[in-house]
Write a protein that holds these residues in place. Structure first.
Motif: not given
Ligand SMILES: Cc1c2[nH]c(c1CCC(=O)O)Cc1[nH]c(c(CCC(=O)O)c1C)Cc1[nH]c(c(CCC(=O)O)c1C)Cc1[nH]c(c(C)c1CCC(=O)O)C2
Length: 342
Positions: A74-75, A140-141, A145-146, A184, A202-204
């Motif tokens: 998970d991020i 990674c996130g 986002t993190v 990261s 992941f830049e959600s």
């Protein structure tokens, strides 16, 4: 050894049919995933158990024969490695100790390397058990986002607490994002050295930012990760998935230096094709078409292939698969993509 199909597309080749994997392909829609999570005790215990994390990573490969596996993790293991007391509340999502403004300077990454070792061990095991033609994606996130989860202490619909933090304390925000970027980059480098073929960032939550804030808080820290990775591993292939950032994606690709951009399902064909002139794209079926199945699924798959099948494409969803996606629909998706003759 011949290059894996996913990597060939990341290097700009067009392949027919396109390589295929699904974001969140290991997850609750699979009964074997639910059984393994049960065995681990809970989601986070599963993330830190190399044997069981490797097992759930491989489950969707055995079932569907995807072209790539994605490390199961998970991020939020990064904030967990910073001691932000992460837990997952069943049916609700992540909870962390909300990060106060004056805590940024006190964050201590010195325990991260040891804390994350079980994840790296999972990467080694996965690579040794995967079919040789299947690529392994690390991830990674993105720092922004993190940070949204670290600051709010949970998911929120619009990331108001983190936007306010960034506008009130921009220098502290830069410092937090730089710390997360460096952690990261180290983490991704370890994944690559342990056997990952490429990585995805992941830049959600990039889509909640205006242009200037997107450049400063999303693009800059991601560029920092990419540059550090490239300095240490010049051939590293990197996918950037910035959900909701449609109008900024060309700038995002050019300024971060990622090899491929992930598209969410709202990105129009014309914009995606313009991006494809610069390199590979990944996406972008609406995950709910997979839940609906039937004509909605067929039309959606055909549209992605019509929009992007003429260039370097990694077929994927536009965001993660949802727990209510029927397995039969995933099988139908795989058949339809693999039948594509271009
Ligand atoms: C924002 C984010 C998170 N995690 C992730 C993101 C970025 C992508 C996105 O936008 O979805 C990324 C992620 N999370 C997970 C993976 C594993 C690899 C994969 O199969 O894609 C990946 C790549 C497993 C997971 N991460 C999570 C699950 C479900 C946990 C369970 O089994 O109950 C899985 C399989 C939990 C999680 N983890 C996170 C949230 C908000 C939640 C709760 C929502 C939910 O339950 O679906 C943080």
């Amino acid at each position: 050894m011949a290059k894996r199909r996913l990597i060939r597309v990341l290097e700009g080749e067009r392949l027919t049919p396109p390589p295929l994997w699904l974001m969140r392909q290991a997850g609750r829609y699979l009964p074997e995933y639910r059984a393994t999570r049960e065995k681990a005790g809970n989601f986070l215990a599963l993330c830190y158990n190399p044997e069981l994390a490797a097992e759930v990573t491989l489950q969707p490969i055995r079932r569907f024969g995807f072209d790539a596996a994605i490390l199961f993790s998970d991020i939020l293991v990064i904030p967990d490695a910073l001691g932000r007391s992460l837990r997952f509340v069943e049916g609700e999502g992540p909870r962390l100790e909300p990060l106060a403004v004056d805590e940024v300077e006190r964050l201590d990454p010195s325990r991260a390397e040891a804390h994350l070792e079980p994840v790296i061990e999972a990467v080694r095991r996965i690579r040794s058990e995967l079919p040789k033609e299947t690529a392994l994606i690390g991830f990674c996130g993105a720092p922004w986002t993190v940070a949204t989860y670290m600051i709010a202490g949970r998911g929120t619909p619009d990331q108001a607490p983190t936007r306010l933090f960034a506008y009130r304390e921009p220098e502290r925000m830069d410092a937090l994002l730089a710390l997360l970027a460096d952690m990261s980059a180290d983490y991704l480098l370890r994944q690559l050295r342990a056997g990952a073929d490429c990585v995805q960032i992941f830049e959600s939550w990039g889509g909640v930012l205006g242009e200037a804030a997107f450049r400063r808080f999303a693009i800059q820290p991601t560029r920092r990760i990419v540059q550090r990775l490239r300095a240490a591993a010049p051939d590293a292939r990197i996918i950037g998935f910035a959900k909701g950032a449609g109008a900024m994606l060309e700038t995002y690709r050019a300024e971060t230096g990622v090899d491929a951009v992930g598209l969410d399902w709202t990105v129009p064909g014309e914009i995606g094709r313009r991006l494809q002139a610069q390199g590979a794209v990944q996406g972008n079926l609406d995950p709910l078409r997979l839940v609906a199945g039937g004509r909605a699924l067929e039309e959606g798959v055909d549209q992605v292939l019509a929009d992007f099948g003429g260039g370097p494409l990694i077929f994927n969803l536009g965001h993660g698969i949802t727990p209510d996606a029927p397995i039969a629909h995933v099988e139908a998706l795989v058949r339809r993509v693999r039948d594509f003759k271009g």
